[in-house]
Design a protein around this motif. Structure first.
Motif, PDB file in Angstrom:
ATOM      1  N   ALA A 290       0.959  -1.306  -0.122  1.00  0.00           N
ATOM      2  CA  ALA A 290      -0.024   0.103   0.025  1.00  0.00           C
ATOM      3  C   ALA A 290       0.800   1.294  -0.066  1.00  0.00           C
ATOM      4  N   ARG A 291       1.769   1.273   0.722  1.00  0.00           N
ATOM      5  CA  ARG A 291       2.848   2.415   0.792  1.00  0.00           C
ATOM      6  C   ARG A 291       3.483   2.567  -0.694  1.00  0.00           C
ATOM      7  N   CYS A 292       3.769   1.403  -1.132  1.00  0.00           N
ATOM      8  CA  CYS A 292       4.313   1.483  -2.710  1.00  0.00           C
ATOM      9  C   CYS A 292       3.439   1.696  -3.979  1.00  0.00           C
ATOM     10  N   SER A 293       2.087   2.019  -3.684  1.00  0.00           N
ATOM     11  CA  SER A 293       1.075   2.114  -4.446  1.00  0.00           C
ATOM     12  C   SER A 293       1.702   3.107  -5.681  1.00  0.00           C
ATOM     13  N   PRO A 294       2.402   4.047  -5.442  1.00  0.00           N
ATOM     14  CA  PRO A 294       2.889   4.898  -6.709  1.00  0.00           C
ATOM     15  C   PRO A 294       3.758   4.064  -7.588  1.00  0.00           C
ATOM     16  N   LEU A 295       4.333   2.887  -7.140  1.00  0.00           N
ATOM     17  CA  LEU A 295       5.217   2.096  -7.846  1.00  0.00           C
ATOM     18  C   LEU A 295       4.404   1.319  -8.903  1.00  0.00           C
ATOM     19  N   PHE A 296       3.384   0.287  -7.737  1.00  0.00           N
ATOM     20  CA  PHE A 296       2.471  -0.652  -8.311  1.00  0.00           C
ATOM     21  C   PHE A 296       1.758  -0.300  -9.366  1.00  0.00           C
ATOM     22  N   GLU A 297       1.322   1.096  -9.243  1.00  0.00           N
ATOM     23  CA  GLU A 297       0.269   1.442 -10.296  1.00  0.00           C
ATOM     24  C   GLU A 297       0.872   1.402 -11.808  1.00  0.00           C
ATOM     25  N   TYR A 298       1.873   1.716 -11.956  1.00  0.00           N
ATOM     26  CA  TYR A 298       2.654   1.822 -13.175  1.00  0.00           C
ATOM     27  C   TYR A 298       2.904   0.322 -13.636  1.00  0.00           C
ATOM     28  N   SER A 299       2.720  -0.798 -13.021  1.00  0.00           N
ATOM     29  CA  SER A 299       3.181  -2.188 -13.335  1.00  0.00           C
ATOM     30  C   SER A 299       1.769  -3.066 -13.384  1.00  0.00           C
ATOM     31  N   VAL A 300       1.178  -3.186 -14.460  1.00  0.00           N
ATOM     32  CA  VAL A 300       0.005  -4.209 -14.334  1.00  0.00           C
ATOM     33  C   VAL A 300       0.376  -5.384 -14.319  1.00  0.00           C
ATOM     34  N   PRO A 301       1.674  -5.909 -14.950  1.00  0.00           N
ATOM     35  CA  PRO A 301       1.819  -7.515 -14.446  1.00  0.00           C
ATOM     36  C   PRO A 301       1.956  -7.618 -13.170  1.00  0.00           C
ATOM     37  N   ALA A 302       2.849  -6.816 -12.215  1.00  0.00           N
ATOM     38  CA  ALA A 302       2.869  -6.961 -10.986  1.00  0.00           C
ATOM     39  C   ALA A 302       1.417  -6.914 -10.208  1.00  0.00           C
ATOM     40  N   LEU A 303       0.417  -6.067 -10.472  1.00  0.00           N
ATOM     41  CA  LEU A 303      -0.665  -5.954  -9.835  1.00  0.00           C
ATOM     42  C   LEU A 303      -1.489  -7.172 -10.217  1.00  0.00           C
ATOM     43  N   SER A 304      -1.503  -7.813 -11.414  1.00  0.00           N
ATOM     44  CA  SER A 304      -2.274  -8.994 -11.897  1.00  0.00           C
ATOM     45  C   SER A 304      -1.466 -10.253 -10.840  1.00  0.00           C
ATOM     46  N   MET A 305       0.112 -10.410 -10.809  1.00  0.00           N
ATOM     47  CA  MET A 305       0.504 -11.132  -9.805  1.00  0.00           C
ATOM     48  C   MET A 305      -0.031 -11.127  -8.469  1.00  0.00           C
ATOM     49  N   VAL A 306      -0.237 -10.016  -7.862  1.00  0.00           N
ATOM     50  CA  VAL A 306      -0.566  -9.793  -6.781  1.00  0.00           C
ATOM     51  C   VAL A 306      -2.055 -10.134  -6.664  1.00  0.00           C
ATOM     52  N   ILE A 307      -2.923  -9.768  -7.502  1.00  0.00           N
ATOM     53  CA  ILE A 307      -4.419 -10.243  -7.320  1.00  0.00           C
ATOM     54  C   ILE A 307      -4.291 -11.799  -7.304  1.00  0.00           C
ATOM     55  N   ALA A 308      -3.794 -12.383  -8.449  1.00  0.00           N
ATOM     56  CA  ALA A 308      -3.798 -13.925  -8.641  1.00  0.00           C
ATOM     57  C   ALA A 308      -3.374 -14.647  -7.341  1.00  0.00           C
ATOM     58  N   LEU A 309      -2.057 -14.240  -6.781  1.00  0.00           N
ATOM     59  CA  LEU A 309      -1.719 -15.128  -5.705  1.00  0.00           C
ATOM     60  C   LEU A 309      -2.661 -14.970  -4.319  1.00  0.00           C
ATOM     61  N   GLY A 310      -3.160 -13.717  -4.315  1.00  0.00           N
ATOM     62  CA  GLY A 310      -3.888 -13.125  -3.081  1.00  0.00           C
ATOM     63  C   GLY A 310      -5.363 -14.014  -3.172  1.00  0.00           C
ATOM     64  N   ALA A 311      -5.777 -14.279  -4.425  1.00  0.00           N
ATOM     65  CA  ALA A 311      -7.019 -14.996  -4.513  1.00  0.00           C
ATOM     66  C   ALA A 311      -6.808 -16.385  -4.309  1.00  0.00           C
ATOM     67  N   THR A 312      -5.622 -17.198  -4.707  1.00  0.00           N
ATOM     68  CA  THR A 312      -5.511 -18.246  -4.411  1.00  0.00           C
ATOM     69  C   THR A 312      -5.249 -18.539  -3.190  1.00  0.00           C
ATOM     70  N   THR A 313      -4.640 -17.581  -2.336  1.00  0.00           N
ATOM     71  CA  THR A 313      -4.384 -17.875  -1.093  1.00  0.00           C
ATOM     72  C   THR A 313      -5.592 -17.818  -0.094  1.00  0.00           C
ATOM     73  N   CYS A 314      -6.321 -16.743  -0.629  1.00  0.00           N
ATOM     74  CA  CYS A 314      -7.757 -16.763   0.020  1.00  0.00           C
ATOM     75  C   CYS A 314      -8.543 -17.922   0.132  1.00  0.00           C
ATOM     76  N   LEU A 315      -8.932 -18.459  -1.243  1.00  0.00           N
ATOM     77  CA  LEU A 315      -9.658 -19.565  -1.229  1.00  0.00           C
ATOM     78  C   LEU A 315      -9.051 -20.933  -0.621  1.00  0.00           C
ATOM     79  N   PHE A 316      -8.056 -21.295  -0.980  1.00  0.00           N
ATOM     80  CA  PHE A 316      -7.450 -22.530  -0.752  1.00  0.00           C
ATOM     81  C   PHE A 316      -6.909 -22.373   0.762  1.00  0.00           C
ATOM     82  N   MET A 317      -6.594 -21.539   1.337  1.00  0.00           N
ATOM     83  CA  MET A 317      -6.499 -21.624   2.768  1.00  0.00           C
ATOM     84  C   MET A 317      -7.284 -21.624   3.620  1.00  0.00           C
ATOM     85  N   GLY A 318      -8.708 -21.065   3.332  1.00  0.00           N
ATOM     86  CA  GLY A 318      -9.819 -21.100   3.753  1.00  0.00           C
ATOM     87  C   GLY A 318     -10.214 -22.508   3.981  1.00  0.00           C
ATOM     88  N   ILE A 319     -10.182 -23.214   2.586  1.00  0.00           N
ATOM     89  CA  ILE A 319     -10.438 -24.652   2.668  1.00  0.00           C
ATOM     90  C   ILE A 319      -9.936 -25.368   3.784  1.00  0.00           C
TER      91      ILE A 319
END
Length: 667
Positions: A290-319
């Motif tokens: 969150a602090r580095c949002s000025p960096l991450f906003e200029y990298s769509v591949p990095a944001l895509s990596m964050v959202i995919a890994l976060g979603a996987t962690t969210c679902l599979f660790m909850g199971i």
């Protein structure tokens, strides 16, 4: 009185001094408890350590009111010059803005509650003073991390929480499981820290500075630059930096595949489980992104990596949480799942929503852990839910507070988790980042999984027939007030914090976090979501029209059916699907994979390098081989030195013949 407290010139002049006191008071408490705690006694130790953190909380509240509520401008000041090397200068400097003030308030409040709770929980432990020393030191390291104004000081706090977590998870070092858990946490975080270090090196290489303000204001200088990693592979510099930083965040905030250490942290005492999971170590990665949002906003591949890994962690660790029988491990896997929600929000550029969920999660997750600790104390440190049941009449306050935490975690309105979790789910629904559709499926299904596992734990622990032995049942009683007071104090914000904060944190202009968060217009999903927001009360009243609430209620009903209504169903499913059940018990095989690939693989690689490279090539060929070659040459040349004149004359004649033959043949 209020006018004096918030008189402009006085406040701004002393902001940095107050922030420094907030950070150093827990350090002072840690040193006193650790160095002279045995001499001054238990009572003095806990009074000093708890009071110092309490004062830090009061000062943090003052700063929060001044900067966030009153609206004083951010402060950025140098305490002293830390390192000077050539043209590079690294300072111990503190940044006081809306984001750091919010995080400081949360860290000090949760730590203060944990310190009070510890007085009762650790009363009979021989390491009482040592534990207070570690907990206060943990608080200091996290405060250094969130108050830093540059990446290097952040890394100092980053490594500090990693070190102290190792000490706290392995606090009961007589247990082999505690030692193993602390080592796993330390090593998993070292893997992530390699990414952080490389990211820090890349920032220093391309920006020549590590100060947030300088780096964030000069992103345009490297936005179009590429770097050659492999032949034909030329990613953007900004993407490489963001990916490396997020690898560090994956370690601290326990994202797949670096999540394996977090369940093992349950080997430490319950108070530190609450502190690690609610407000310190695991939130460090979320805060950093969150602090580095000025960096991450200029990298769509990095944001895509964050959202995919976060979603996987969210679902599979909850199971996985559904299949745990240790009450603390259920809550630990819940933390993994909720961190996944926060990471998904970061990947969707809903940074404010990620911090909002971090705040509400800190309250109800600390509440759940401390309530679980109250149960564990009542049952003489029994943690297996299969040996509990029917505890509600014995532990009424613990029962009520655990129930509040479970409702907040399950996102049932009007509890705090409802507002933050629903905001994340809806924000992801608006996102166009690659991977957002997959993430939406995961977080929406997580709305069903979350109440399923937490209410399974709730029903197994507090309802149904008692499964305690008669000796335990005779001694079960409610915990002392020194334990119950923190539970009640945490239950209040678990009920109302979401309703009070959702508007200011997400939808007002400016938001509570203000300009500390940067979002490109094309990524601003919260702005789109804001058009549908008509107040917290309206959001709660219209929750019945949302799929999320019905999924949550379905999860609670399913938990009741499988635990109290028809418990034989669980046995039937276990027998019907033994392979899936085995996979869940083995936690998808991550531990086995790490053991085979990394542990055994590293040992085999080390054996190969030792036997083939070290012994055979280096020792055998180069060291011993060179010595043997010289010995052979000496032995051969010694045969030529006979001492007889006619041998030397013959050698001279033969040499002359060879030389003359070469001359004649050459011409």
């Amino acid at each position: 009185m209020t006018e004096w407290l918030f008189q402009g010139e006085y406040v701004e002049k002393h902001f940095l001094s107050i922030a420094l006191m907030i950070m150093l008071l827990p350090l002072a408490g840690s040193l006193i408890a650790g160095l002279i705690g045995k001499k001054i006694g238990r009572c003095a130790t806990h009074w000093i350590a708890t009071s110092f953190v309490g004062i830090s909380f009061v000062l943090a509240s003052y700063l929060f009111a001044a900067i966030v509520i009153i609206g004083y401008p951010s402060q950025d000041g140098v305490v002293y010059q830390w390192i000077s090397s050539g043209t590079f200068h690294f300072d111990v400097a503190l940044l006081l803005d809306r984001l750091s003030a919010t995080m400081t308030l949360i860290v000090t409040f949760i730590s203060f509650m944990v310190h009070i709770y510890t007085i009762g929980y650790m009363a009979d432990d021989s390491g009482y003073e040592r534990f207070f020393s570690y907990v206060s030191l943990f608080t200091f390291a996290m405060l250094a991390l969130v108050l830093a104004d540059n990446f290097l000081l952040m890394f100092f706090g980053w490594e500090g929480v990693g070190l102290v977590s190792y000490l706290l998870i392995g606090f009961w070092f007589q247990r082999e499981s505690a030692v193993s858990g602390s080592l796993k946490a330390f090593l998993a975080n070292r893997v992530g820290d390699i990414g952080f270090i490389l990211g820090l090196a890349a920032i220093l290489m391309y920006f020549s500075q590590v100060d947030y303000q300088f780096v964030f204001s000069h992103v345009s200088l490297v936005a179009d630059k590429t770097i050659s990693i492999f032949p034909g592979v030329h990613p953007q510099v900004i993407t490489v930096i963001c990916v490396l930083l997020f690898i560090g965040a994956m370690g601290k905030s326990a994202q797949i595949p670096l999540h394996v250490w977090l369940p093992e942290s349950m080997e430490g005492p319950t108070p530190i489980s609450a502190l690690i999971h609610a407000a310190t170590m695991v939130t460090a990665g979320i805060y950093m992104v969150a602090r580095c949002s000025p960096l991450f906003e200029y990298s769509v591949p990095a944001l895509s990596m964050v959202i995919a890994l976060g979603a996987t962690t969210c679902l599979f660790m909850g199971i996985l949480a559904i299949f745990q029988n240790d009450i603390k491990r259920v809550i630990a896997y819940s933390t993994l799942s909720q961190l996944g929600y926060m990471a998904v929000a970061l990947g969707a550029s809903a940074y404010d929503a990620a911090i909002f969920h971090l705040v509400t999660h800190a309250f109800f997750k600390a509440l759940l852990f401390l309530a679980a600790g109250s149960v564990i104390i009542a049952l003489h440190h029994e943690q297996d839910m299969r040996k509990m049941g029917g505890l509600a009449p014995y532990l009424p306050i613990t029962y009520l507070t655990f129930g509040i935490g479970a409702l907040a975690l399950s996102a049932i309105p009007p509890f705090s988790g409802f507002y933050s979790k629903d905001a994340i789910i809806e924000a992801v629904h608006f996102s166009t980042i690659p991977g957002a559709s997959y993430a939406y499926f995961c977080v929406a299904l997580g709305a069903f999984i979350t109440p399923l596992y937490i209410f399974r734990a709730f029903f197994l622990t507090f309802h149904g027939k008692s499964r305690m032995d008669e000796k335990t049942k005779q001694h079960v009683k409610e915990s002392p007030w020194v334990i119950l007071i923190p539970l009640i104090a945490l239950a209040i914000p678990s009920i109302c914090a979401g309703e009070l904060l959702i508007g200011p944190m997400l939808f007002t202009h400016p938001t509570l976090l203000g300009n500390t968060i940067f979002v490109l217009p094309e990524h601003n999903v919260l702005a789109q979501l804001g058009h549908e927001f008509h107040g917290a009360a309206a959001m709660a009243l219209h929750a019945g029209t949302s799929l999320n609430l019905w999924l949550a209620l379905s999860g609670i009903i399913t938990a009741w059916l499988f635990t109290l209504g028809f418990p034989s169903w669980a046995v039937t499913l276990k027998k019907r699907f033994p392979f899936l059940y085995e996979v869940m018990l083995k936690k998808y095989g991550f531990d086995e994979f790490n053991q085979i690939v990394f542990v055994q693989g590293t040992r085999k690689l080390g054996d190969f390098l030792y036997k083939k490279i070290d012994l055979f090539f280096i020792d055998g060929l180069f060291v011993n081989g060179s010595g043997q070659l010289i010995r052979w040459l000496a032995r051969v040349s010694r045969q030529l030195q006979t001492g007889y004149m006619y041998h030397y004359a013959l050698a001279m004649v033969l040499g002359l013949v060879v030389f003359l033959s070469w001359l004649l043949l050459g011409f």
